[in-house]
Motif scaffolding. Structure first.
Motif, PDB file in Angstrom:
ATOM      1  N   VAL A 189      43.229  28.835  48.224  1.00 36.47           N
ATOM      2  CA  VAL A 189      43.297  30.525  47.928  1.00 36.47           C
ATOM      3  C   VAL A 189      41.829  31.048  48.442  1.00 36.47           C
ATOM      4  CG1 VAL A 189      43.130  32.114  45.896  1.00 36.47           C
ATOM      5  CG2 VAL A 189      44.443  30.004  45.977  1.00 36.47           C
ATOM      6  N   ALA A 190      40.576  30.813  48.210  1.00 38.39           N
ATOM      7  CA  ALA A 190      39.610  31.274  48.943  1.00 38.39           C
ATOM      8  C   ALA A 190      39.626  31.461  50.398  1.00 38.39           C
ATOM      9  CB  ALA A 190      38.410  30.428  48.574  1.00 38.39           C
ATOM     10  N   ALA A 191      40.174  30.161  51.191  1.00 34.02           N
ATOM     11  CA  ALA A 191      40.312  30.472  52.407  1.00 34.02           C
ATOM     12  C   ALA A 191      41.380  31.429  52.998  1.00 34.02           C
ATOM     13  CB  ALA A 191      40.974  29.190  52.914  1.00 34.02           C
ATOM     14  N   GLY A 192      42.473  31.954  52.133  1.00 33.05           N
ATOM     15  CA  GLY A 192      43.321  32.796  52.378  1.00 33.05           C
ATOM     16  C   GLY A 192      42.868  34.168  52.622  1.00 33.05           C
ATOM     17  N   PHE A 193      41.826  34.362  51.631  1.00 31.39           N
ATOM     18  CA  PHE A 193      41.059  35.986  51.577  1.00 31.39           C
ATOM     19  C   PHE A 193      39.965  35.851  52.749  1.00 31.39           C
ATOM     20  CE2 PHE A 193      41.834  35.692  46.729  1.00 31.39           C
ATOM     21  CZ  PHE A 193      42.521  36.843  46.635  1.00 31.39           C
ATOM     22  N   THR A 194      39.485  34.667  53.038  1.00 29.75           N
ATOM     23  CA  THR A 194      38.603  34.594  54.221  1.00 29.75           C
ATOM     24  C   THR A 194      39.339  35.139  55.553  1.00 29.75           C
ATOM     25  OG1 THR A 194      37.246  32.930  52.966  1.00 29.75           O
ATOM     26  CG2 THR A 194      36.985  33.240  55.449  1.00 29.75           C
ATOM     27  N   VAL A 195      40.438  34.546  55.526  1.00 27.69           N
ATOM     28  CA  VAL A 195      41.139  34.728  56.956  1.00 27.69           C
ATOM     29  C   VAL A 195      41.354  36.227  57.032  1.00 27.69           C
ATOM     30  CG1 VAL A 195      43.620  34.650  57.840  1.00 27.69           C
ATOM     31  CG2 VAL A 195      42.430  32.632  56.746  1.00 27.69           C
ATOM     32  N   VAL A 196      41.779  37.099  56.162  1.00 30.53           N
ATOM     33  CA  VAL A 196      41.995  38.461  56.146  1.00 30.53           C
ATOM     34  C   VAL A 196      40.394  39.102  56.463  1.00 30.53           C
ATOM     35  CG1 VAL A 196      42.598  40.517  55.089  1.00 30.53           C
ATOM     36  CG2 VAL A 196      43.935  38.518  54.676  1.00 30.53           C
ATOM     37  N   ALA A 197      39.476  38.633  55.764  1.00 29.19           N
ATOM     38  CA  ALA A 197      37.930  39.076  55.849  1.00 29.19           C
ATOM     39  C   ALA A 197      37.485  38.950  57.331  1.00 29.19           C
ATOM     40  CB  ALA A 197      37.109  38.604  55.056  1.00 29.19           C
ATOM     41  N   VAL A 198      38.136  37.898  58.043  1.00 29.23           N
ATOM     42  CA  VAL A 198      37.678  37.578  59.401  1.00 29.23           C
ATOM     43  C   VAL A 198      38.238  38.517  60.177  1.00 29.23           C
ATOM     44  CG1 VAL A 198      37.414  35.813  61.044  1.00 29.23           C
ATOM     45  CG2 VAL A 198      36.550  35.271  58.673  1.00 29.23           C
ATOM     46  N   LEU A 207      36.491  38.926  47.052  1.00 29.29           N
ATOM     47  CA  LEU A 207      37.694  38.263  46.441  1.00 29.29           C
ATOM     48  C   LEU A 207      37.685  36.720  46.617  1.00 29.29           C
ATOM     49  CD1 LEU A 207      40.401  41.080  47.377  1.00 29.29           C
ATOM     50  CD2 LEU A 207      39.542  40.202  45.051  1.00 29.29           C
ATOM     51  N   ALA A 208      37.300  36.391  47.990  1.00 29.17           N
ATOM     52  CA  ALA A 208      37.185  34.792  48.179  1.00 29.17           C
ATOM     53  C   ALA A 208      36.316  34.013  47.402  1.00 29.17           C
ATOM     54  CB  ALA A 208      36.913  34.795  49.746  1.00 29.17           C
ATOM     55  N   VAL A 219      50.294  32.424  52.701  1.00 29.22           N
ATOM     56  CA  VAL A 219      50.798  31.041  53.040  1.00 29.22           C
ATOM     57  C   VAL A 219      49.926  30.241  52.321  1.00 29.22           C
ATOM     58  CG1 VAL A 219      51.087  29.155  54.509  1.00 29.22           C
ATOM     59  CG2 VAL A 219      51.987  31.089  54.914  1.00 29.22           C
ATOM     60  N   LEU A 220      48.386  30.486  52.629  1.00 31.95           N
ATOM     61  CA  LEU A 220      47.162  29.757  51.743  1.00 31.95           C
ATOM     62  C   LEU A 220      47.320  29.864  50.376  1.00 31.95           C
ATOM     63  CD1 LEU A 220      44.551  30.350  54.645  1.00 31.95           C
ATOM     64  CD2 LEU A 220      45.574  28.240  54.114  1.00 31.95           C
ATOM     65  N   LEU A 221      47.622  31.241  49.888  1.00 31.80           N
ATOM     66  CA  LEU A 221      47.639  31.358  48.368  1.00 31.80           C
ATOM     67  C   LEU A 221      48.696  30.847  47.814  1.00 31.80           C
ATOM     68  CD1 LEU A 221      46.690  33.017  45.986  1.00 31.80           C
ATOM     69  CD2 LEU A 221      48.564  34.896  46.574  1.00 31.80           C
ATOM     70  N   THR A 222      49.922  30.436  48.417  1.00 33.24           N
ATOM     71  CA  THR A 222      50.945  29.967  48.073  1.00 33.24           C
ATOM     72  C   THR A 222      50.943  28.403  47.792  1.00 33.24           C
ATOM     73  OG1 THR A 222      52.547  31.879  48.760  1.00 33.24           O
ATOM     74  CG2 THR A 222      53.575  29.730  48.112  1.00 33.24           C
ATOM     75  N   LEU A 223      50.322  27.780  48.916  1.00 38.24           N
ATOM     76  CA  LEU A 223      49.990  26.388  49.028  1.00 38.24           C
ATOM     77  C   LEU A 223      48.849  26.185  48.015  1.00 38.24           C
ATOM     78  CD1 LEU A 223      49.527  25.761  52.938  1.00 38.24           C
ATOM     79  CD2 LEU A 223      51.318  24.963  51.493  1.00 38.24           C
ATOM     80  N   GLY A 224      47.773  26.901  47.583  1.00 35.20           N
ATOM     81  CA  GLY A 224      46.853  26.712  46.470  1.00 35.20           C
ATOM     82  C   GLY A 224      47.610  26.802  45.308  1.00 35.20           C
ATOM     83  N   GLN A 225      48.408  27.817  45.066  1.00 37.45           N
ATOM     84  CA  GLN A 225      49.615  28.080  43.835  1.00 37.45           C
ATOM     85  C   GLN A 225      50.193  26.448  43.693  1.00 37.45           C
ATOM     86  OE1 GLN A 225      52.437  30.977  44.082  1.00 37.45           O
ATOM     87  NE2 GLN A 225      53.509  30.252  42.343  1.00 37.45           N
ATOM     88  N   LEU A 233      32.987  50.519  51.842  1.00 33.29           N
ATOM     89  CA  LEU A 233      32.485  49.408  52.225  1.00 33.29           C
ATOM     90  C   LEU A 233      32.750  49.175  53.615  1.00 33.29           C
ATOM     91  CD1 LEU A 233      32.374  47.334  48.839  1.00 33.29           C
ATOM     92  CD2 LEU A 233      30.424  48.685  49.822  1.00 33.29           C
ATOM     93  N   PRO A 234      31.964  48.021  54.269  1.00 41.00           N
ATOM     94  CA  PRO A 234      32.492  47.471  55.431  1.00 41.00           C
ATOM     95  C   PRO A 234      34.034  46.826  55.005  1.00 41.00           C
ATOM     96  CG  PRO A 234      30.370  47.036  55.382  1.00 41.00           C
ATOM     97  CD  PRO A 234      31.034  47.948  54.247  1.00 41.00           C
ATOM     98  N   SER A 235      34.893  46.751  56.203  1.00 40.23           N
ATOM     99  CA  SER A 235      36.268  46.484  55.853  1.00 40.23           C
ATOM    100  C   SER A 235      36.629  45.030  55.312  1.00 40.23           C
ATOM    101  CB  SER A 235      37.077  46.568  56.870  1.00 40.23           C
ATOM    102  OG  SER A 235      36.631  45.848  58.112  1.00 40.23           O
ATOM    103  N   ALA A 236      35.418  43.926  55.723  1.00 45.36           N
ATOM    104  CA  ALA A 236      35.696  42.748  55.373  1.00 45.36           C
ATOM    105  C   ALA A 236      34.974  42.383  54.273  1.00 45.36           C
ATOM    106  CB  ALA A 236      34.978  41.688  56.494  1.00 45.36           C
ATOM    107  N   VAL A 237      34.264  43.269  53.342  1.00 48.11           N
ATOM    108  CA  VAL A 237      33.336  43.074  52.117  1.00 48.11           C
ATOM    109  C   VAL A 237      34.391  42.680  50.990  1.00 48.11           C
ATOM    110  CG1 VAL A 237      31.756  43.915  50.523  1.00 48.11           C
ATOM    111  CG2 VAL A 237      31.188  43.899  53.141  1.00 48.11           C
ATOM    112  N   PRO A 238      35.388  43.683  50.637  1.00 50.04           N
ATOM    113  CA  PRO A 238      36.160  43.324  49.654  1.00 50.04           C
ATOM    114  C   PRO A 238      36.827  42.020  49.708  1.00 50.04           C
ATOM    115  CG  PRO A 238      36.544  45.565  50.368  1.00 50.04           C
ATOM    116  CD  PRO A 238      35.702  44.840  51.341  1.00 50.04           C
TER     117      PRO A 238
END
Length: 431
Positions: A310-319, A404-405, A339-345, A395-400
């Motif tokens: 799940v954390a990786a999913g947020f990181t993908v968008v942040a990057v 969340l990650a 996809v990553l959130l659902t796999l984590g779920q 804020l810079p777009s990646a920060v939120p």
């Protein structure tokens, strides 16, 4: 047998063939099948109405946006916030009467909502709809978990396989429900409400006929001591907090993801496709993922791996956010997050449900199951407000997305220690 130099070679012992895997559904007892099909029906009936409620309240009834939000929030509170109450009632009175009462209230609530036009009438209907779920959901979920433990103790396989079927059935209902509701909306919203009530009427009839009046091994508990002991159960409260962090992350499908999709494409049209992708992944892959996790991971490691995904999913968008991609390319990070959130779920939810029977007191599984949802719901309520404020800041777009990650990453440290040992040596709390 010799080699080319005439030396005797040791004989290779043939590997014993792996025993064929049992089909979980085929070997389930009738009660477990009833509970899993009930979860499917619950979500079909519910999601035939819920996704279309906000638009109906805003357009057909003419409510202001803040009032629509208040009504939807009241429904969530009357459901999620009262799960602990529903679980306590299950422990005291049993599964059958609580499920039947919840179905009756849900039928009445949907019928009322279909004809409600005044604001007070709509609020009354949604409160009834929410409280109905606070009755039947803890009943069905706690008994499914208890029966999964019995199934495991009888040597059929890990309890997580049963709970994975339960999760997949719920997700299939969440996928089919909006399709049914969308077709019925061609007539009107009232028709969708009455169809949802009809689904619950079928569930009511099925449980009245098939649910045993007394389930072997289920003990009715009286008294209030359970709440006091539960609040001192640090391992269970840690599980609640970790699960709440996951639910807060999952809730971003409805808060942060729409914002990202609109940024990338200029509208939220693609959002429904991403929701469908998540549902189909669970329906198609939940059982293989759970089987793999059962072979290689314990319950705690399954939850930890799920939170990391799940954390990786947020990181993908942040990057990807600083690149400001748009169009189809701009949707790729959002799709990666889904996809990553659902796999984590898929790793996390069956494992969390499988842990609750090991942490609950004897005869208090309903209370613990309901409290897991109630505490998690409170975390989501508080966290969603903070997330909304974070997304509104300049804020810079990646920060939120990085913030969340961090939530599921921190939750990994909250997971109760010794969970896998407890899983292997069940204390008898659900026998």
């Amino acid at each position: 047998m010799t080699d080319i130099f005439g030396r005797v070679l040791p004989r290779r012992t043939a590997r014993a063939p792996k025993p064929p895997r049992e089909r979980t559904w085929k070997h389930l007892p009738p009660l477990l099948r009833l509970l899993i099909l009930t979860q499917l029906a619950f979500n079909i009936g519910f999601f035939a109405v819920l996704p279309f409620m906000a638009e109906h309240l805003g357009t057909a009834i003419g409510m202001a946006g803040w009032m629509v939000g208040l009504v939807l929030g009241l429904r969530t509170f009357s459901q999620q916030g009262l799960f602990a109450v529903g679980g306590w009632l299950v422990d005291r009175y049993g599964v059958r009467p609580v499920v039947l009462s919840g179905c009756v209230l849900r039928i009445a609530g949907f019928g009322w909502l279909g004809y409600a036009e005044a604001t007070w009438s709509v609020i009354g209907a949604v409160l009834l709809i929410g409280f109905a779920a606070a009755l039947f959901s803890p009943a069905v979920e706690s008994e499914a978990a208890r029966q999964a433990v019995v199934w495991e103790e009888e040597g059929h396989g890990p309890r997580t396989r049963v709970l994975a079927l339960f999760s997949a059935a719920g997700q299939a209902g969440a996928f089919l429900g909006p399709l049914l509701g969308g077709l019925l909306l061609a007539v009107d919203f009232r028709t969708a409400c009455l169809a949802g009530a009809g689904v619950f009427a079928l569930v009511l009839a099925g449980h009245a006929r098939l649910m045993p009046r007394h389930i072997p091994g289920r003990v009715h508990i009286r008294g209030r001591v359970g709440l006091r002991v539960m609040l001192r159960n640090r391992r269970f409260l840690a599980l609640c907090c970790a699960y709440g962090a996951y639910l807060l992350a999952y809730n971003q499908l409805y808060l942060a993801l729409p914002d990202e999709v609109e940024r990338a494409t200029g509208s939220q049209t693609s959002l429904s496709w991403l929701f469908a992708l998540s549902s189909l992944l669970v329906v198609c892959a939940q059982l293989p993922v759970t089987r793999w996790a059962g072979d290689r991971l314990g319950l705690r490691r399954s939850m930890a791996t799920g939170l990391l995904l799940v954390a990786a999913g947020f990181t993908v968008v942040a990057v990807a956010r600083p690149a400001e991609w748009t169009g189809l390319a701009g949707l790729l990070p959002a799709a990666g997050y889904v996809v990553l959130l659902t796999l984590g779920q898929m790793l996390l939810v069956p494992a969390a449900r499988a842990l609750v029977p090991d942490l609950a007191e004897d005869g208090r599984l309903g209370l613990y199951t309901g409290t897991l949802s109630s505490v998690s719901g409170l975390i989501v309520l508080a966290g969603s407000s903070a997330t909304g404020a974070l997304l509104d800041l300049d804020l810079p777009s990646a920060v939120p997305w990085l913030a969340l990650a961090a939530v599921p990453l921190l939750a990994v440290g909250l997971l109760p220690r010794g969970s896998d040992a407890a899983h292997g040596a069940h204390r008898g709390s659900s026998r």
